[in-house]
Design an enzyme around this catalytic site. Structure first.
Site, PDB file in Angstrom:
ATOM      1  N   GLY A  89       0.824  -1.211   0.000  1.00  0.00           N
ATOM      2  CA  GLY A  89       0.000   0.000   0.000  1.00  0.00           C
ATOM      3  C   GLY A  89       0.856   1.257   0.000  1.00  0.00           C
ATOM      4  O   GLY A  89       1.998   1.242   0.440  1.00  0.00           O
ATOM      5  N   ARG A 155       0.348  -5.338  -5.162  1.00  0.00           N
ATOM      6  CA  ARG A 155       0.233  -6.484  -4.260  1.00  0.00           C
ATOM      7  C   ARG A 155       0.258  -7.734  -5.143  1.00  0.00           C
ATOM      8  O   ARG A 155       0.082  -7.651  -6.351  1.00  0.00           O
ATOM      9  CB  ARG A 155      -1.073  -6.403  -3.478  1.00  0.00           C
ATOM     10  N   ASP A 181       5.242  -5.557   5.917  1.00  0.00           N
ATOM     11  CA  ASP A 181       5.530  -6.925   6.369  1.00  0.00           C
ATOM     12  C   ASP A 181       5.508  -7.913   5.206  1.00  0.00           C
ATOM     13  O   ASP A 181       6.382  -8.776   5.095  1.00  0.00           O
ATOM     14  CB  ASP A 181       4.540  -7.346   7.471  1.00  0.00           C
ATOM     15  N   GLY A 182       4.513  -7.758   4.308  1.00  0.00           N
ATOM     16  CA  GLY A 182       4.430  -8.653   3.155  1.00  0.00           C
ATOM     17  C   GLY A 182       5.666  -8.526   2.283  1.00  0.00           C
ATOM     18  O   GLY A 182       6.263  -9.529   1.877  1.00  0.00           O
ATOM     19  N   THR A 209       4.911   1.486   6.428  1.00  0.00           N
ATOM     20  CA  THR A 209       3.544   1.169   6.832  1.00  0.00           C
ATOM     21  C   THR A 209       2.881   2.396   7.430  1.00  0.00           C
ATOM     22  O   THR A 209       3.406   2.970   8.383  1.00  0.00           O
ATOM     23  CB  THR A 209       3.483   0.050   7.897  1.00  0.00           C
ATOM     24  N   ILE A 210       1.753   2.824   6.870  1.00  0.00           N
ATOM     25  CA  ILE A 210       1.086   3.940   7.546  1.00  0.00           C
ATOM     26  C   ILE A 210       0.425   3.460   8.825  1.00  0.00           C
ATOM     27  O   ILE A 210       0.122   4.237   9.704  1.00  0.00           O
ATOM     28  CB  ILE A 210       0.040   4.680   6.675  1.00  0.00           C
ATOM     29  N   ASP A 211       0.171   2.135   8.909  1.00  0.00           N
ATOM     30  CA  ASP A 211      -0.501   1.611  10.102  1.00  0.00           C
ATOM     31  C   ASP A 211       0.431   1.615  11.325  1.00  0.00           C
ATOM     32  O   ASP A 211      -0.029   1.415  12.443  1.00  0.00           O
ATOM     33  CB  ASP A 211      -0.985   0.175   9.850  1.00  0.00           C
ATOM     34  N   ASP A 213       2.468  -0.657  12.107  1.00  0.00           N
ATOM     35  CA  ASP A 213       2.295  -1.968  12.746  1.00  0.00           C
ATOM     36  C   ASP A 213       3.524  -2.867  12.651  1.00  0.00           C
ATOM     37  O   ASP A 213       3.442  -4.061  12.926  1.00  0.00           O
ATOM     38  CB  ASP A 213       1.051  -2.684  12.181  1.00  0.00           C
ATOM     39  N   MET A 254      -7.753   4.184   8.493  1.00  0.00           N
ATOM     40  CA  MET A 254      -7.011   2.952   8.193  1.00  0.00           C
ATOM     41  C   MET A 254      -6.330   2.410   9.445  1.00  0.00           C
ATOM     42  O   MET A 254      -6.065   3.151  10.394  1.00  0.00           O
ATOM     43  CB  MET A 254      -5.994   3.209   7.102  1.00  0.00           C
ATOM     44  N   ARG A 256      -5.360  -1.795   9.829  1.00  0.00           N
ATOM     45  CA  ARG A 256      -5.891  -3.143   9.646  1.00  0.00           C
ATOM     46  C   ARG A 256      -5.889  -3.936  10.951  1.00  0.00           C
ATOM     47  O   ARG A 256      -6.885  -4.528  11.309  1.00  0.00           O
ATOM     48  CB  ARG A 256      -4.981  -3.861   8.649  1.00  0.00           C
ATOM     49  N   GLU A 310     -10.250   0.828  11.020  1.00  0.00           N
ATOM     50  CA  GLU A 310     -10.930  -0.117  10.113  1.00  0.00           C
ATOM     51  C   GLU A 310     -10.926  -1.565  10.618  1.00  0.00           C
ATOM     52  O   GLU A 310     -11.830  -2.334  10.294  1.00  0.00           O
ATOM     53  CB  GLU A 310     -10.314  -0.063   8.712  1.00  0.00           C
ATOM     54  N   TYR A 363      -8.040   6.437   1.357  1.00  0.00           N
ATOM     55  CA  TYR A 363      -6.778   6.698   0.647  1.00  0.00           C
ATOM     56  C   TYR A 363      -6.310   8.147   0.775  1.00  0.00           C
ATOM     57  O   TYR A 363      -5.147   8.441   0.499  1.00  0.00           O
ATOM     58  CB  TYR A 363      -6.927   6.303  -0.823  1.00  0.00           C
ATOM     59  N   ALA A 364      -7.226   9.035   1.202  1.00  0.00           N
ATOM     60  CA  ALA A 364      -6.842  10.453   1.288  1.00  0.00           C
ATOM     61  C   ALA A 364      -5.747  10.688   2.326  1.00  0.00           C
ATOM     62  O   ALA A 364      -5.026  11.682   2.255  1.00  0.00           O
ATOM     63  CB  ALA A 364      -8.066  11.305   1.617  1.00  0.00           C
ATOM     64  N   ILE A 365      -5.610   9.779   3.290  1.00  0.00           N
ATOM     65  CA  ILE A 365      -4.588  10.020   4.315  1.00  0.00           C
ATOM     66  C   ILE A 365      -3.227   9.421   3.952  1.00  0.00           C
ATOM     67  O   ILE A 365      -2.228   9.727   4.575  1.00  0.00           O
ATOM     68  CB  ILE A 365      -5.019   9.517   5.723  1.00  0.00           C
ATOM     69  N   ARG A 366      -3.212   8.539   2.949  1.00  0.00           N
ATOM     70  CA  ARG A 366      -1.923   7.892   2.659  1.00  0.00           C
ATOM     71  C   ARG A 366      -1.341   8.277   1.296  1.00  0.00           C
ATOM     72  O   ARG A 366      -0.226   7.884   0.975  1.00  0.00           O
ATOM     73  CB  ARG A 366      -2.030   6.382   2.790  1.00  0.00           C
TER      74      ARG A 366
HETATM   75  N1  LIG Z   1       4.530 -14.480   2.553  1.00  0.00           N
HETATM   76  C1  LIG Z   1       4.934 -13.854   1.449  1.00  0.00           C
HETATM   77  N2  LIG Z   1       5.867 -14.417   0.659  1.00  0.00           N
HETATM   78  C2  LIG Z   1       6.292 -13.795  -0.468  1.00  0.00           C
HETATM   79  N3  LIG Z   1       5.843 -12.601  -0.891  1.00  0.00           N
HETATM   80  C3  LIG Z   1       4.919 -11.992  -0.141  1.00  0.00           C
HETATM   81  C4  LIG Z   1       4.409 -12.573   1.069  1.00  0.00           C
HETATM   82  N4  LIG Z   1       3.498 -11.733   1.606  1.00  0.00           N
HETATM   83  C5  LIG Z   1       3.433 -10.684   0.746  1.00  0.00           C
HETATM   84  N5  LIG Z   1       4.280 -10.829  -0.280  1.00  0.00           N
HETATM   85  C6  LIG Z   1       4.450  -9.907  -1.405  1.00  0.00           C
HETATM   86  O1  LIG Z   1       4.962  -8.649  -0.977  1.00  0.00           O
HETATM   87  C7  LIG Z   1       4.332  -7.585  -1.692  1.00  0.00           C
HETATM   88  C8  LIG Z   1       3.723  -6.599  -0.740  1.00  0.00           C
HETATM   89  O2  LIG Z   1       2.913  -7.255   0.220  1.00  0.00           O
HETATM   90  P1  LIG Z   1       1.612  -6.582   0.835  1.00  0.00           P
HETATM   91  O3  LIG Z   1       1.107  -7.449   1.914  1.00  0.00           O
HETATM   92  O4  LIG Z   1       0.666  -6.266  -0.281  1.00  0.00           O
HETATM   93  O5  LIG Z   1       2.085  -5.171   1.352  1.00  0.00           O
HETATM   94  P2  LIG Z   1       3.053  -4.754   2.545  1.00  0.00           P
HETATM   95  O6  LIG Z   1       4.429  -5.072   2.134  1.00  0.00           O
HETATM   96  O7  LIG Z   1       2.818  -3.315   2.666  1.00  0.00           O
HETATM   97  O8  LIG Z   1       2.607  -5.529   3.751  1.00  0.00           O
HETATM   98  C9  LIG Z   1       3.319  -8.236  -2.630  1.00  0.00           C
HETATM   99  O9  LIG Z   1       3.861  -8.332  -3.915  1.00  0.00           O
HETATM  100  C10 LIG Z   1       3.105  -9.592  -2.000  1.00  0.00           C
HETATM  101  O10 LIG Z   1       2.737 -10.585  -2.912  1.00  0.00           O
HETATM  102  O1  LIG Z   2      -6.856  -0.928  -0.593  1.00  0.00           O
HETATM  103  P1  LIG Z   2      -5.491  -1.432  -0.345  1.00  0.00           P
HETATM  104  O2  LIG Z   2      -4.461  -0.870  -1.242  1.00  0.00           O
HETATM  105  O3  LIG Z   2      -5.432  -2.913  -0.294  1.00  0.00           O
HETATM  106  O4  LIG Z   2      -5.019  -0.901   1.048  1.00  0.00           O
HETATM  107  C1  LIG Z   2      -5.728  -1.009   2.230  1.00  0.00           C
HETATM  108  C2  LIG Z   2      -4.814  -1.280   3.373  1.00  0.00           C
HETATM  109  O5  LIG Z   2      -3.591  -0.646   3.270  1.00  0.00           O
HETATM  110  C3  LIG Z   2      -3.119  -0.243   4.543  1.00  0.00           C
HETATM  111  O6  LIG Z   2      -2.952   1.143   4.462  1.00  0.00           O
HETATM  112  C4  LIG Z   2      -1.840  -0.870   4.936  1.00  0.00           C
HETATM  113  O7  LIG Z   2      -1.336  -1.620   3.916  1.00  0.00           O
HETATM  114  P2  LIG Z   2       0.131  -2.213   3.896  1.00  0.00           P
HETATM  115  O8  LIG Z   2       0.145  -3.471   4.667  1.00  0.00           O
HETATM  116  O9  LIG Z   2       0.399  -2.360   2.466  1.00  0.00           O
HETATM  117  O10 LIG Z   2       1.028  -1.194   4.516  1.00  0.00           O
HETATM  118  C5  LIG Z   2      -4.187  -0.644   5.527  1.00  0.00           C
HETATM  119  O11 LIG Z   2      -4.385   0.281   6.515  1.00  0.00           O
HETATM  120  C6  LIG Z   2      -5.375  -0.852   4.648  1.00  0.00           C
HETATM  121  O12 LIG Z   2      -6.181  -1.866   5.155  1.00  0.00           O
HETATM  122 MG   LIG Z   3       1.144  -5.365   5.266  1.00  0.00          MG
END
Ligand SMILES: Nc1ncnc2c1ncn2[C@@H]1O[C@H](COP(=O)(O)OP(=O)(O)O)[C@@H](O)[C@H]1O
Ligand SMILES: O=P(O)(O)OC[C@H]1O[C@](O)(COP(=O)(O)O)[C@@H](O)[C@@H]1O
Ligand SMILES: [Mg+2]
Length: 442
Positions: A89, A155, A181-182, A209-211, A213, A254, A256, A310, A363-366
């Site tokens: 995000g 994503r 984290d993802g 992360t804007i959250d 977290d 926002m 999560r 949220e 989305y206006a805050i991020r």
């Molecule tokens: N367990 C995982 N293993 C490999 N790639 C991952 C995993 N979780 C998330 N990703 C990938 O990392 C990218 C970002 O993850 P996402 O959860 O959307 O956002 P964020 O990094 O902000 O938490 C995406 O391309 C997603 O597919």
């Molecule tokens: O609509 P999208 O892009 O999936 O994003 C919504 C989510 O993104 C967040 O801003 C955080 O997302 P990330 O884990 O990507 O940082 C959450 O607060 C919200 O639930």
């Molecule tokens: Mg995440």
């Protein structure tokens, strides 16, 4: 509390043999309250009781490697090729981090090439390889004035094998991943693939992360901008609620799994009467439930403002059956609209027909540019990330911890979530400011 010193050691690709452009500047520096020597370590804990409870000598206390420039670096700067990717995000400050990385690599390390991958990890796949952009000072000039990321984001899972093929094809030595984290889980899969091929490629994470977290970091970059933006929406519903009979203002923000944005935004302008966050469960019905408390407030003050994160109260919603987004994140039910309906029904039933003003700034805050504070934070994180990468750290995330920039192993940042502690001082401040009860349960 089970954290051991050895869990906090970051990986390096090997000995640093190349002269660093910072060697001369560092030669005269001494450790001080404002400068941490590259070999010094920063304590994880900051209270006497926790330090004592570790029961180990000072040099075995959990501590983190200091970030910053090194006298020697691992990669030969002139031959180094770098990649940058932004994933997940949006977050205010992404462009500041990109600009900071490119400037540092260009002006100080004079690296050979910097590539930007388009639209997150998708940009490292075979299909999108030709969309890679070359980044130089001109390409990043002024980008920090805009929200979002010039590289785009996405994503969704991608194959680590294909992504590493791309790194090999472009001859990349250091990959910077700006993500949450993802993204860090994805980055660890990339390092595994790099290791399995025996490649000499470093992967450095910059936590986004804007959250707010992610653990092992002070407030994450962009968080301050995001909660500051949120306050304007709270102020709006406050004004509206004051001007109406039985005025109810509700703002959904926002967050999560963590209610930091809701807490900070509510504390910032002090207009909220109730703050509902994922970490503190609540019931709606009954003499101690949220609805009755809101009713009492409206009877006494003629209006009420509620800020809801949220992810709050998800257990109250009928779930659609575990649906997830492309990255595997659970899709949440809409607590804001649910609460709006419940409050409207309840106040109508008890003879206080309300005027409800509901805002979901979403989305206006991020999507906005970082504020001045976050911009400073971003550029300093970017510098730290570049120094870490050039010094051959890998599977490493640069963070600010108790106001020091440090290195942590990537695995730690995904080990758990940073959440508002219902027993902690932040939540206590929220209770003090709002006057809401500590619990909505009997
Ligand atoms: N367990 C995982 N293993 C490999 N790639 C991952 C995993 N979780 C998330 N990703 C990938 O990392 C990218 C970002 O993850 P996402 O959860 O959307 O956002 P964020 O990094 O902000 O938490 C995406 O391309 C997603 O597919
Ligand atoms: O609509 P999208 O892009 O999936 O994003 C919504 C989510 O993104 C967040 O801003 C955080 O997302 P990330 O884990 O990507 O940082 C959450 O607060 C919200 O639930
Ligand atoms: Mg995440």
């Amino acid at each position: 509390m089970t954290l051991e010193l050895d869990d906090l050691r970051v990986r390096t690709l090997g000995e640093c043999h190349h002269d660093s452009p910072f060697a001369e500047m560092l030669a005269t520096k001494r450790t001080s309250p404002h400068y941490v020597h590259e070999d010094d370590r920063v304590l994880v804990d900051d209270t006497v009781s926790v330090l004592l409870s570790r029961g180990v000598p000072i040099d075995r206390l959990p501590s983190l490697e200091a970030a910053g420039p090194r006298r020697k670096v691992y990669f030969d700067p002139a031959a180094t090729r770098v990649g940058i990717v932004t994933c997940g995000g949006l977050c205010p400050g992404l462009n500041d981090v990109i600009r900071g990385i490119v400037q540092e690599l260009t002006e100080h390390y004079h690296v050979a090439r910097i590539y930007g991958f388009r639209n997150g990890y998708a940009g490292l796949t075979r299909q999108h390889r030709e969309r890679v952009v070359e980044l130089d000072l001109h390409a990043v000039r002024d980008i920090n004035n805009d929200g979002g990321t010039i590289l785009g984001s996405s994503r969704g899972d991608q194959s680590p094998e294909e992504m590493v093929d791309t790194l090999v094809e472009l001859g990349i030595h250091v990959l910077f991943v700006i993500g949450g984290d993802g993204s860090m889980r994805g980055a660890m899969k990339i390092t595994q693939e790099i290791d399995s091929r025996g490649l000499d490629v470093a992967v450095i994470g910059i936590p986004k992360t804007i959250d707010n977290d992610l653990p092992y970091t002070d407030q994450s970059f962009g968080f301050q901008t995001a909660f500051a933006q949120s306050t304007e929406f709270i102020a709006s519903v406050f004004v509206e609620s004051q001007a109406a009979e039985n005025g109810v203002g509700i703002v959904k923000l926002m967050g999560r799994h963590s209610g930091f944005i809701a807490c900070y935004a509510a504390l910032s302008n002090n207009d909220a009467d109730f703050v509902l966050i994922p970490e503190v469960p609540f019931v709606l019905e009954g003499p101690h439930g949220v609805l009755r408390r809101i009713e009492d407030h409206v009877r006494r003050h003629g209006q009420v403002v509620i800020v809801v994160a949220e992810g709050a109260g998800q257990e109250l919603l009928e779930q659609e059956g575990g649906t997830t987004d492309a990255s595997g994140n659970t899709k949440l039910g809409d607590i804001g609209l649910f609460l709006k309906q419940k409050v409207t029904d309840h106040l109508t039933e008890v003879g206080l027909p309300p005027t409800v003003r509901y805002l979901d700034p979403s989305y206006a805050i991020r999507s906005v540019a970082a504020n001045a504070y976050d911009s400073v934070y971003c550029v300093r994180l970017a510098h730290a990330a570049v120094h870490a990468g050039m010094a051959g750290r890998t599977e490493t995330v640069v963070v600010r911890w108790r106001r020091r920039f440090v290195h942590i192993p990537m695995g730690l940042i995904t080990s758990h979530r940073n959440q508002v502690d219902p027993d902690g001082d932040l939540w206590m401040s929220v209770l003090e400011a709002t006057g809401q009860p500590a619990s909505f349960e009997p």
